[in-house]
Every structure is written in structure tokens, then in C-alpha cells.
Design a protein around this motif. Sequence first.
Motif, mmCIF file in Angstrom:
data_model
loop_
_atom_site.group_PDB
_atom_site.id
_atom_site.type_symbol
_atom_site.label_atom_id
_atom_site.label_comp_id
_atom_site.label_asym_id
_atom_site.label_seq_id
_atom_site.Cartn_x
_atom_site.Cartn_y
_atom_site.Cartn_z
ATOM 1 N N UNK A 289 0.913 -1.309 0.060
ATOM 2 C CA UNK A 289 -0.056 0.278 -0.069
ATOM 3 C C UNK A 289 0.820 1.186 0.000
ATOM 4 N N UNK A 290 0.241 2.425 -0.209
ATOM 5 C CA UNK A 290 0.682 3.658 0.052
ATOM 6 C C UNK A 290 0.798 4.034 1.471
ATOM 7 N N UNK A 291 1.575 4.853 1.816
ATOM 8 C CA UNK A 291 1.882 5.564 2.958
ATOM 9 C C UNK A 291 0.811 6.234 3.652
ATOM 10 N N UNK A 292 0.411 6.457 4.668
ATOM 11 C CA UNK A 292 -0.788 7.248 5.277
ATOM 12 C C UNK A 292 -0.183 8.543 5.985
ATOM 13 N N UNK A 293 1.062 8.390 6.249
ATOM 14 C CA UNK A 293 1.936 9.590 6.971
ATOM 15 C C UNK A 293 1.250 9.967 8.408
ATOM 16 N N UNK A 294 0.776 8.887 8.808
ATOM 17 C CA UNK A 294 0.073 9.191 10.340
ATOM 18 C C UNK A 294 0.920 9.199 11.293
ATOM 19 N N UNK A 295 2.361 8.834 11.001
ATOM 20 C CA UNK A 295 3.428 8.768 11.749
ATOM 21 C C UNK A 295 4.553 10.009 11.707
ATOM 22 N N UNK A 296 4.030 10.867 10.911
ATOM 23 C CA UNK A 296 5.042 11.888 10.676
ATOM 24 C C UNK A 296 5.307 12.735 11.794
ATOM 25 N N UNK A 297 4.279 13.077 12.522
ATOM 26 C CA UNK A 297 4.456 13.820 13.851
ATOM 27 C C UNK A 297 5.502 13.377 14.802
ATOM 28 N N UNK A 298 5.284 11.800 14.876
ATOM 29 C CA UNK A 298 6.196 11.221 16.057
ATOM 30 C C UNK A 298 7.579 11.358 15.350
ATOM 31 N N UNK A 299 7.647 10.927 13.978
ATOM 32 C CA UNK A 299 9.068 10.805 13.382
ATOM 33 C C UNK A 299 9.727 12.333 13.625
ATOM 34 N N UNK A 300 8.997 13.270 13.563
ATOM 35 C CA UNK A 300 9.703 14.929 13.671
ATOM 36 C C UNK A 300 10.195 14.917 14.989
ATOM 37 N N UNK A 301 9.386 14.438 16.037
ATOM 38 C CA UNK A 301 9.959 14.519 17.473
ATOM 39 C C UNK A 301 11.245 13.605 17.305
ATOM 40 N N UNK A 302 11.378 12.275 16.779
ATOM 41 C CA UNK A 302 12.497 11.784 16.970
ATOM 42 C C UNK A 302 13.458 12.523 16.378
ATOM 43 N N UNK A 303 13.226 13.000 15.126
ATOM 44 C CA UNK A 303 14.400 13.662 14.289
ATOM 45 C C UNK A 303 14.855 14.772 15.364
ATOM 46 N N UNK A 304 14.029 15.602 15.848
ATOM 47 C CA UNK A 304 14.428 16.669 16.442
ATOM 48 C C UNK A 304 15.416 16.328 17.854
ATOM 49 N N UNK A 305 14.891 15.145 18.238
ATOM 50 C CA UNK A 305 15.937 14.694 19.396
ATOM 51 C C UNK A 305 17.083 13.852 18.938
ATOM 52 N N UNK A 306 17.461 13.629 17.779
ATOM 53 C CA UNK A 306 18.581 13.008 17.167
ATOM 54 C C UNK A 306 18.461 11.681 17.200
ATOM 55 N N UNK A 307 17.163 11.070 16.999
ATOM 56 C CA UNK A 307 16.873 9.599 17.124
ATOM 57 C C UNK A 307 16.804 9.079 15.746
ATOM 58 N N UNK A 308 16.812 9.948 14.524
ATOM 59 C CA UNK A 308 16.971 9.134 13.314
ATOM 60 C C UNK A 308 17.972 9.622 12.519
ATOM 61 N N UNK A 309 18.567 8.691 11.611
ATOM 62 C CA UNK A 309 19.973 9.025 11.141
ATOM 63 C C UNK A 309 19.520 9.290 9.731
ATOM 64 N N UNK A 310 18.952 10.704 9.913
ATOM 65 C CA UNK A 310 18.391 11.302 8.395
ATOM 66 C C UNK A 310 19.798 11.496 7.461
ATOM 67 N N UNK A 311 20.427 12.401 8.292
ATOM 68 C CA UNK A 311 21.621 13.001 7.525
ATOM 69 C C UNK A 311 22.419 11.962 6.851
ATOM 70 N N UNK A 312 22.561 10.722 7.516
ATOM 71 C CA UNK A 312 23.371 9.534 6.692
ATOM 72 C C UNK A 312 22.848 9.210 5.225
ATOM 73 N N UNK A 313 21.695 9.618 5.214
ATOM 74 C CA UNK A 313 21.168 8.960 3.584
ATOM 75 C C UNK A 313 21.235 10.157 2.650
ATOM 76 N N UNK A 314 21.630 11.365 3.049
ATOM 77 C CA UNK A 314 21.780 12.307 1.840
ATOM 78 C C UNK A 314 23.291 12.341 1.377
ATOM 79 N N UNK A 315 23.505 12.285 0.230
ATOM 80 C CA UNK A 315 24.839 11.911 -0.457
ATOM 81 C C UNK A 315 25.079 13.072 -1.351
ATOM 82 N N UNK A 316 24.139 13.779 -2.018
ATOM 83 C CA UNK A 316 24.357 14.828 -3.111
ATOM 84 C C UNK A 316 23.343 15.763 -2.891
#
Length: 360
Positions: A289-316
Motif C-alpha cells: 500500500x501507499x503510506x498514510x503519514x500518520x506517523x510523521x509527527x512522531x518521526x519529527x519528534x524523533x528527528x528533533x531529538x537526534x534519534x533518526x539517522x536522516x543525514x546519513x542518507x543524503x549523499x548529494x
Amino acid sequence: MKGFVFHSPGRSSWEEVPDPDIKESTDAIVRVDTATVCGTDLHILKGDVPEVRPGTVLGHEAVGEIVETGRDVHTVQPGDRVLVSCITACGRCGYCWERTYGQCRGGGGWILGHVIDGTQAEYVRVPYADLSVHALPGTVDSKDAVLLADIFPTAYEVGVLNGHVRPGDTVAVVGAGPVGLAAIATARLFAPERVLAVDIAGTRLEAAKSLGADAVADPGEAPEQLVADLTDGLGADVAIEAVGAPESFELCTRMVRPGGHVANVGVHGKPVTLHLEDLWIRNVTITMGVVDTYSTATLLKMAAAGRLPTSALVTHTFPLDRMEEAYDVFGRGADTGALKVVLGGQQHEVVAVRAAGERM
């Protein structure tokens, strides 16, 4: 303004397009600061998504600044820095009441860069802005935040949560592109015993190991046997398909244990054989299925707390006006080593952080 326009399979360009206007009282106009390219965009360019009409501005992920709102938008206002979600939600239909926003029947769902003009432009109109954009804390960098528009919610919801990853599980992720890597990172939140990544590109397998994969394998290295060896012959508890190809889906069905879950995340442009003659007796659950994005607010809190390795995925990184080059680099990821390409983000980031600090 300029935007990246789809004309036909294999034909697209960065060109002049009309500025977006408020059409409904629930709309917002966002000046795009940061955008990115998704694997789904590549499928569109190949002709795998025929609903996309020629002349459509592509893209469904962005960070930017609200510049105008309709009279019925109440949660954001001009000047706010926001994340534009890949899914639009009317908030009123039965699916939205169930938080199944991807299936919205009130004019939402996946519409940006699909059935209306999207985010790979200097400005974008976002319908149902109250539920379709998220105000961003100044501590979250734009190039990190843009990854929460699609790939992290998709990996987390459609892969990890739909696959019912649990403590002690063996998780096999087939495809170590951006979504597959995000699936590895978010699967680790549930303390599986081990995570295995499968991909044809050595650079992506190295990235998988850096994000927590305990073992990696090329498809030619008998990943099914590796999973069997690691699980006393049972197979993976959860197999996550993150490619969108018949071969990768069938590999997942062969690697999963009896009673296990296959969570299909990839966008498929070709028919896939479902071997029910083998699977029916094994009590295998298959979700998609397609994503529903109900978790976005939770993931944003985790990103703000440094709990998600987002920067590691950006190469260019590229300026917005080098969209065509970004597509080329991203589309040849096996050769270029590209994981996630990010466009823009340099000019407004400092301003946004300062503004947040001033309000505090």
C-alpha cells in the motif's frame, strides 16, 4: 516560476510554469526551500504511473515557507516554515477518520506530483493545508526534515509497522535504496535479533551496515541460504520488499518463514507472480500500500531529538535549478553512489532557525 515538468515517458524538463494560486479556502501556497527526488518519480518517468498527465510538475516532498493561505487554514500562517507531506488529507472522509490518509476520498491521498502539480518547483499549492503540512522546529535542518515527507514514514509504516517487526525478529530488507535504508533504521527501533540487507550495489550495502544491518548480501550470493543459515532453516520473520521489481518480491516470498510477514513497499510497474501454490500452506501474510503519514509527527519528534539517522542518507546536494542533473545522478545510483539527493535548502535555513530563536 520554474518547475520540473513531466511530458511523456523519458521526456521531462526544468521550465517556466504558471505560479500557483489559492483555489480553495483550505489551500496554502508554499515557497519551496528544499525538495528531493523519489524512486516513485523515476517510475513516473519510465511510464509506470499512467495517471500522471503530460504537463504535470513532479515531486511530493518539500520543506518551505508558507507565503499565502486560504481563509479556512488555521494551523499555519504566512512566514511559517513547514514540511509538506507526500500525502494530502481532507480530514473528513471515512478513511481520514481512520487515519488511512493515503486512501482519502475527499480529494486527498497521493495527489502532489501525481494528479496535481507537485513540489519540484519554486512554489507549490498544498490542498487541505491544516492536515497536509507540519510546522517545523528550528532545530531540524531542512535537508533532514525533507526525508520525513515520504521515505521515513513509508519505510516505517508500510514496511516496519505493516510487517509487524517485533523484538527478537529476523528482518530481511530487499533493496537498500533510501526507503530500504530507512526501513533498516526504523526496524532497529523494535530490537530485532538481526537485520539482513540485500542489494546489487556495494555502496548501498555499506550504507546498510552503517545504519545497523547485521549482515548484507548481493542477490547473486544466495541470500535465501544466508537467511536459512541464520535462522536454523526457518526463514525471516519479516521480509520487506523495497525495490518494486518481480524478482525482489519473489525473493521476499522465498525468504520468509512460515507464519511470517512480507511487507511490500516498492512501486511495481510490471506484473508480479504470486506463488500461492507454495505460499498458501505456509500462513504467510502479505501487505502492501501507499503510506498514510500518520506517523510523521512522531518521526519529527524523533528527528528533533537526534534519534533518526536522516543525514546519513543524503549523499548529494544541488540548487533547485539543477533538477535535471539531480535526476540523472539519482537515477544512476549504482554508478554514482547516490542514496538521497536534496535540492536547495541553503538560503532559508539560517533565516528559519533565527526566526524560531527570536520567537523563543
